[in-house]
Design a protein around this motif. Structure first.
Motif, PDB file in Angstrom:
ATOM      1  N   ALA A   1       0.828  -1.217   0.000  1.00 35.16           N
ATOM      2  CA  ALA A   1       0.000   0.000   0.000  1.00 35.16           C
ATOM      3  C   ALA A   1       0.859   1.263   0.000  1.00 35.16           C
ATOM      4  N   LEU A   2       1.949   1.245   0.768  1.00 34.78           N
ATOM      5  CA  LEU A   2       2.839   2.405   0.812  1.00 34.78           C
ATOM      6  C   LEU A   2       3.626   2.552  -0.490  1.00 34.78           C
ATOM      7  N   ASP A   3       4.102   1.437  -1.032  1.00 33.07           N
ATOM      8  CA  ASP A   3       4.917   1.485  -2.249  1.00 33.07           C
ATOM      9  C   ASP A   3       4.103   1.857  -3.483  1.00 33.07           C
ATOM     10  N   GLU A   4       2.851   1.445  -3.525  1.00 36.90           N
ATOM     11  CA  GLU A   4       2.026   1.673  -4.711  1.00 36.90           C
ATOM     12  C   GLU A   4       1.146   2.916  -4.617  1.00 36.90           C
ATOM     13  N   GLY A   5       1.280   3.689  -3.538  1.00 32.61           N
ATOM     14  CA  GLY A   5       0.529   4.932  -3.424  1.00 32.61           C
ATOM     15  C   GLY A   5      -0.909   4.775  -2.970  1.00 32.61           C
ATOM     16  N   GLN A   6      -1.265   3.593  -2.451  1.00 32.96           N
ATOM     17  CA  GLN A   6      -2.619   3.444  -1.903  1.00 32.96           C
ATOM     18  C   GLN A   6      -2.786   4.294  -0.638  1.00 32.96           C
ATOM     19  N   ILE A   7      -1.718   4.393   0.165  1.00 31.78           N
ATOM     20  CA  ILE A   7      -1.712   5.272   1.335  1.00 31.78           C
ATOM     21  C   ILE A   7      -1.052   6.579   0.916  1.00 31.78           C
ATOM     22  N   ARG A   8      -1.786   7.669   1.016  1.00 32.38           N
ATOM     23  CA  ARG A   8      -1.257   8.960   0.589  1.00 32.38           C
ATOM     24  C   ARG A   8      -1.851  10.081   1.427  1.00 32.38           C
ATOM     25  N   ALA A   9      -1.333  11.285   1.211  1.00 32.23           N
ATOM     26  CA  ALA A   9      -1.739  12.439   2.010  1.00 32.23           C
ATOM     27  C   ALA A   9      -3.038  13.042   1.491  1.00 32.23           C
ATOM     28  N   TRP A  10      -3.939  13.334   2.437  1.00 32.88           N
ATOM     29  CA  TRP A  10      -5.062  14.223   2.213  1.00 32.88           C
ATOM     30  C   TRP A  10      -4.756  15.509   2.975  1.00 32.88           C
ATOM     31  N   PHE A  11      -5.445  16.582   2.636  1.00 33.75           N
ATOM     32  CA  PHE A  11      -5.089  17.884   3.187  1.00 33.75           C
ATOM     33  C   PHE A  11      -6.314  18.579   3.765  1.00 33.75           C
ATOM     34  N   GLN A  12      -6.173  19.060   5.028  1.00 35.36           N
ATOM     35  CA  GLN A  12      -7.254  19.790   5.689  1.00 35.36           C
ATOM     36  C   GLN A  12      -6.828  21.247   5.869  1.00 35.36           C
ATOM     37  N   PRO A  13      -7.664  22.195   5.420  1.00 31.86           N
ATOM     38  CA  PRO A  13      -7.287  23.614   5.463  1.00 31.86           C
ATOM     39  C   PRO A  13      -7.205  24.168   6.884  1.00 31.86           C
ATOM     40  N   GLN A  14      -6.356  25.152   7.032  1.00 32.22           N
ATOM     41  CA  GLN A  14      -6.251  25.957   8.250  1.00 32.22           C
ATOM     42  C   GLN A  14      -6.389  27.414   7.820  1.00 32.22           C
ATOM     43  N   ILE A  15      -7.221  28.181   8.532  1.00 31.86           N
ATOM     44  CA  ILE A  15      -7.467  29.566   8.130  1.00 31.86           C
ATOM     45  C   ILE A  15      -7.278  30.504   9.324  1.00 31.86           C
ATOM     46  N   SER A  16      -7.061  31.759   9.027  1.00 27.68           N
ATOM     47  CA  SER A  16      -6.955  32.775  10.065  1.00 27.68           C
ATOM     48  C   SER A  16      -8.317  32.980  10.720  1.00 27.68           C
ATOM     49  N   ALA A  17      -8.354  32.917  12.050  1.00 32.05           N
ATOM     50  CA  ALA A  17      -9.624  33.130  12.754  1.00 32.05           C
ATOM     51  C   ALA A  17     -10.096  34.570  12.606  1.00 32.05           C
ATOM     52  N   ASP A  18      -9.207  35.498  12.326  1.00 31.39           N
ATOM     53  CA  ASP A  18      -9.560  36.914  12.205  1.00 31.39           C
ATOM     54  C   ASP A  18     -10.027  37.275  10.801  1.00 31.39           C
ATOM     55  N   SER A  19      -9.217  36.905   9.801  1.00 35.71           N
ATOM     56  CA  SER A  19      -9.517  37.348   8.426  1.00 35.71           C
ATOM     57  C   SER A  19     -10.162  36.277   7.546  1.00 35.71           C
ATOM     58  N   GLY A  20     -10.042  35.010   7.948  1.00 33.66           N
ATOM     59  CA  GLY A  20     -10.551  33.928   7.112  1.00 33.66           C
ATOM     60  C   GLY A  20      -9.595  33.525   6.009  1.00 33.66           C
ATOM     61  N   GLU A  21      -8.439  34.166   5.925  1.00 33.03           N
ATOM     62  CA  GLU A  21      -7.444  33.866   4.886  1.00 33.03           C
ATOM     63  C   GLU A  21      -6.834  32.484   5.125  1.00 33.03           C
TER      64      GLU A  21
END
Length: 508
Positions: A248-268
């Motif tokens: 799974a690791l060698d063939e890319g079955q396990i990979r990164a997903w991404f969760q956003p982080q934003i500024s609590a003040d501006s929303g950027e």
């Protein structure tokens, strides 16, 4: 009983001293007895030789006083163990095999180097040899540890082997002084009696003891386990699962997903966190809790860290190429990876390869790592990564025992407040007071802050009101594969522009 037979029996104790030599001359003695006394002499001779056979076994297996067992080659060890099993069958005795595995030689190597590790292990081997009989055999195992073949004994039962294994563990665990330094190294042990396996061969007995030792090490440090038939199947299942994870690791079955982080003040958008997901070919998308424990148990945590780092650097490079601003991405490093003395050099090489500055990476470290001694390789790595220019995030803050001194010493940039303090913060006054205190402390220490697990607009609004720097959670966005991040960033930026324009219009 005939007079001459009684005479032979009275002389038996004396003859036993010469038992091994007499056994070798057995055929000639039997012939002589037949010629002198006929069939009756032959019967007496066979009886005496049978008694002498048992005596010879005892003499051959009895250790010489004042000697210690010596280590041997694998071939010699297996030959000795086969001989012990055969002698057990003939003499009604018992034998067994013990495997000892050191619990944490990696830390010893990281802190003090290969020469010290070798010296400590050699001294422990000398102790083990001295704690056994000369008739026993000791085999140094690949990767560290030792196997012990126990010479046959009439009292070689479960209780006896437990006592022997415990004595060996205690001997290995005694402090070792090298110069002015003292070292402690525990070991886990597994054993198997010759009577506990279906086909008692040397190889089978050694394998069974190894399986028991692997089970002990998983329950260590300092654990002791006896072999049971079900262990082999369990061990085989784990090996099969490890092989599946490696694929799974060698063939890319396990990979990164991404969760956003934003500024609590501006929303950027201020960053993303990289999170592992497994796209299993049969079971579909698997959550981290369903496979990360297996990764750790299989010893593949460092390989997972490598995969996650590569996925992250590729993502940052592609966002940059598309003109999308993502200041940094948080990556979790396993304890195994943090114990790699070359981690900082390895990370610098990877950043240079992708032409990225170190501040584009946020290294997320658990509080438990921070509470170890300052001589630990993991802590030295954290300091080196901070000097390199990477940001250091203290993850799950509030669930451990980190001191302010550790926060300052290890150049922490941001505290990630654990989600357990964020849930229903807009309704729970006690939660509000706790988080307000953390935010006040962080401000006085000059640290940034991020709240994890934000799920509602009410939680978001209150955190912004309290002065939290950043927020992350399902209320902002769920983790997503890289391919979806492009559209999400564009859509989020468009919404922010509309809000800013609307706000500007109202102010005008």
């Amino acid at each position: 009983m005939p007079h001459h037979l009684r005479a032979h029996i009275r002389r038996l104790p004396t003859m036993m001293r010469f038992a091994p030599g007499l056994i070798l001359a057995g055929p000639l003695l039997s012939l002589a007895a037949y010629l002198v006394a006929g069939e009756q002499g032959l019967i007496v001779g066979v009886l005496l030789l049978s008694l002498l056979a048992v005596a010879a076994s005892s003499v051959l297996m009895r250790p010489a006083e004042g000697t210690v067992a010596a280590t041997c080659s694998r071939a010699q060890f297996l030959a000795d163990l086969d001989r012990f099993l055969m002698a057990s069958d003939v003499g009604g005795q018992g034998t067994g095999c013990i495997v000892l595995q050191f619990d944490d030689t990696a830390t010893l190597l990281d802190r003090h180097g290969r020469a010290t590790q070798t010296d400590v292990i050699r001294r422990i081997a000398d102790r083990l040899s001295g704690a056994l009989r000369a008739g026993d055999s000791i085999l140094p195992l690949d990767g560290g540890g030792y196997a012990v073949a126990l010479a046959p004994s009439r009292r070689m039962d479960l209780e006896t082997v437990v006592q022997i294994a415990s004595r060996l563990q205690a001997s290995a665990a005694e402090p070792i002084a090298i110069g002015e330094r003292r070292f402690l190294l525990s070991c886990s042990a597994g054993f198997c009696l010759g009577s506990r396996i279906g086909r008692p061969t040397a190889a089978a007995l050694l394998d069974a003891a190894q399986v028991a030792a692997d089970e002990a090490r998983r329950n260590g440090p300092g654990a002791l386990r006896a072999y049971a038939p079900g262990m082999a199947r369990k061990h085989a299942d784990r090996d099969a699962h490890r092989a599946e994870l490696e694929v799974a690791l060698d063939e890319g079955q396990i990979r990164a997903w991404f969760q956003p982080q934003i500024s609590a003040d501006s929303g950027e958008i201020t960053g993303f966190e990289a999170l592992a997901r497994w796209h299993h070919p049969d079971r579909g998308l698997m959550a981290p809790q369903d496979f990360l424990p297996g990764i750790a148990e299989a010893g593949l945590s460092e390989r997972l860290s490598e995969v996650m780092l590569f996925n992250t650097l590729v993502a940052i490079a592609r966002w940059d190429k598309a003109g999308l601003r993502v200041p940094s991405v948080g990556v979790n490093f396993s304890a195994d990876e943090l114990r790699n003395p070359r981690l900082a050099d390895k990370l610098k090489w990877e950043l240079d390869r992708f032409d990225l500055s170190p501040d584009r990476l946020s290294i997320e470290v658990l509080e438990t790592v921070m509470t170890t001694g300052d001589a630990d390789v993991a802590v030295r790595n954290i300091t080196a990564l901070a000097r390199l220019g990477c940001r250091i995030d203290l993850d799950d803050f509030g669930t451990g025992h980190t001191s302010i001194a550790n926060i300052r010493r290890f150049t922490v940039h941001r505290l990630k407040i654990d989600r357990s303090f964020i849930a229903r913060i807009d309704e729970d006054r006690e939660q509000q007071r706790i988080v307000a205190a953390v935010l006040s402390m962080a401000e006085r220490l000059g640290l940034d802050t991020l709240a994890e697990g934000v799920e509602t607009s009410g939680e978001y609004a209150l955190l912004a009101q309290l002065g939290c720097g950043h927020v992350q959670g399902f209320g902002i966005a769920r983790p997503m594969p890289f391919e979806q991040t492009m559209d999400w960033i564009v859509a989020h930026n468009a919404r922010q522009n509309v809000l800013w324009q609307t706000s500007g219009t109202h102010k005008g």
